[in-house]
Design an enzyme around this catalytic site. Structure first.
Site, PDB file in Angstrom:
ATOM      1  N   LYS A 206       0.868  -1.180   0.000  1.00 40.14           N
ATOM      2  CA  LYS A 206       0.000   0.000   0.000  1.00 40.14           C
ATOM      3  C   LYS A 206       0.905   1.230   0.000  1.00 40.14           C
ATOM      4  CE  LYS A 206      -3.986   1.966   2.445  1.00 40.14           C
ATOM      5  NZ  LYS A 206      -4.860   1.821   3.640  1.00 40.14           N
ATOM      6  N   ARG A 216     -11.139   9.237   1.301  1.00 38.60           N
ATOM      7  CA  ARG A 216     -11.107   9.883   2.621  1.00 38.60           C
ATOM      8  C   ARG A 216     -12.325  10.776   2.819  1.00 38.60           C
ATOM      9  NH1 ARG A 216      -4.530  10.755   2.345  1.00 38.60           N
ATOM     10  NH2 ARG A 216      -4.047   8.567   2.835  1.00 38.60           N
ATOM     11  N   LYS A 229       0.959   9.800   6.026  1.00 43.40           N
ATOM     12  CA  LYS A 229       1.058   8.380   6.345  1.00 43.40           C
ATOM     13  C   LYS A 229       2.353   7.757   5.823  1.00 43.40           C
ATOM     14  CE  LYS A 229      -3.970   7.953   6.553  1.00 43.40           C
ATOM     15  NZ  LYS A 229      -5.123   7.041   6.486  1.00 43.40           N
ATOM     16  N   LYS A 260      -2.137  -1.635  -3.857  1.00 40.15           N
ATOM     17  CA  LYS A 260      -2.994  -0.454  -3.755  1.00 40.15           C
ATOM     18  C   LYS A 260      -2.128   0.804  -3.767  1.00 40.15           C
ATOM     19  CE  LYS A 260      -6.551   1.645  -0.802  1.00 40.15           C
ATOM     20  NZ  LYS A 260      -7.307   1.565   0.462  1.00 40.15           N
ATOM     21  N   SER A 286     -10.172   5.153  -5.235  1.00 42.04           N
ATOM     22  CA  SER A 286     -11.143   6.215  -5.491  1.00 42.04           C
ATOM     23  C   SER A 286     -10.645   7.256  -6.475  1.00 42.04           C
ATOM     24  CB  SER A 286     -11.515   6.884  -4.165  1.00 42.04           C
ATOM     25  OG  SER A 286     -10.363   7.420  -3.516  1.00 42.04           O
ATOM     26  N   TYR A 325     -14.895   0.294  -7.745  1.00 37.13           N
ATOM     27  CA  TYR A 325     -16.205   0.919  -7.562  1.00 37.13           C
ATOM     28  C   TYR A 325     -17.053   0.798  -8.827  1.00 37.13           C
ATOM     29  CZ  TYR A 325     -13.650   2.777  -3.603  1.00 37.13           C
ATOM     30  OH  TYR A 325     -12.894   2.884  -2.459  1.00 37.13           O
TER      31      TYR A 325
END
Length: 337
Positions: A206, A216, A229, A260, A286, A325
């Site tokens: 990731k 988010r 992060k 990811k 996303s 999605y």
């Protein structure tokens, strides 16, 4: 007989690549990769309440859903042949704290959703994440102590949360918080609780990516995040480090591996599949989804073709499946073929 050899035949040695492309039927015969409904995992967002279908502005066509509506969505997905859902909660702000303690509530939103979906639609898989970002007041995936996301304490907590998610009926635990040692700890905790049949889909690589923004917004963490992060996600520049990270997860007992985001890291998908041979998945995140939707809405690209082309690229890169999605939209298109 007149010799009709052309200069091109001499140049190519009589090998013409276009022979296999000359007709639709020959193209079908030699197609190397195919996208099917079996490749799709549908991520959905859960909110408290009932009767709620709340559109997410940054993700056109994607909604936050209350549990009853998520159950309806699960029925639709199962009817289309989609194998599994991945669920993500957007819990009330008053339940979020520095340690993400609500993740350890047996009856929290994510576990309620799992129980309801599995009761109503038992033949669809439910994949749950144990990362703490939906539960923390600071938006990080782990426990914040001072300015540090503490590794070992976070691992202890996500392992406990994984057991509760399995108790609620989760078929696969998909830890995404990127703490060292989490896969082994979750495997031991699941086995000790009698959940030997519950799988682990590791977010093995990731990356600290720019493509997570709309997600988010979907779980209401964007405005909460303090700092970034990068101390636990992988640097986008580092491919070899990513493979080393995945190797540790394999050693610790991961059943499946995930990359990811997806499209910017197709090389990692290929390298992971080649290196380990485990079922390998990509998460078309996303930001990837929203780019395609926004460009299509502006008439800049053919949205359907771009959607299908990007998903097929994951198959070409060695992926066994894709979290996307677009899952329902794609499943409907494939059903007509």
């Amino acid at each position: 007989m007149q010799d009709r050899t052309h200069l091109v035949d001499d140049i190519t040695g009589h090998r013409r690549m276009r022979r296999n492309r000359k007709a639709e039927w020959t193209r079908r015969l030699v197609q190397e990769n195919r996208l099917t409904v079996d490749d799709l995992i549908w991520p959905i967002f859960i909110v408290p309440g009932s009767g709620i279908v709340d559109p997410i502005p940054a993700m056109p066509g994607v909604n936050r859903m209350s549990i009853d509506k998520a159950v309806e969505a699960a029925r639709e997905a199962a009817g289309l042949g989609i194998p599994a859902l991945a669920t993500f909660p957007n819990i009330e702000m008053e339940l979020r704290d520095e340690t993400g303690s609500n993740s350890l509530e047996a009856n929290n939103l994510i576990n309620q959703a799992t129980s309801a979906i599995k009761k109503a639609v038992p033949n669809i898989g439910v994949i749950t994440d144990v990362a703490l970002d939906p539960f923390t007041s600071h938006g990080h995936d782990g426990i914040l102590r001072g300015s540090e996301i503490v590794n070992d304490e976070t691992v202890d907590q996500v392992a406990r949360a994984a057991v509760m998610q399995a108790d609620a009926g989760a078929d696969i635990i998909a830890p995404s918080e990127m703490m060292d040692g989490r896969i082994g700890a979750i495997r031991m905790a699941l086995d000790a609780a009698g959940h030997q049949s519950v799988g682990i889909l590791s977010y093995a690589t990731k990356f600290a990516s720019a493509f997570y923004g709309p997600y988010r917004e979907a779980i209401s963490t964007g405005g909460l995040l303090k700092g970034d992060k990068k101390t636990y996600y992988i640097d986008p520049a580092n491919g070899t480090e990513a493979i080393r990270d995945a190797a540790l997860d394999v050693e610790e007992g991961a059943d499946m591996l995930m990359v990811k985001p997806g499209l910017p890291y197709l090389d990692i998908c290929w390298r992971m599949k080649e290196a380990f041979g485990l079922p390998t998945f990509a998460y078309q995140v996303s930001g990837e989804y929203s780019q395609i939707k926004a460009a299509a809405m502006n008439g800049w690209i053919d949205g359907e073709r771009a959607m299908l082309e990007t998903l097929l690229s994951f198959k070409r890169a060695g992926c066994d499946g894709i979290l996307t999605y677009f899952a329902v939209e794609v499943a409907k298109i494939l059903a007509k073929r």
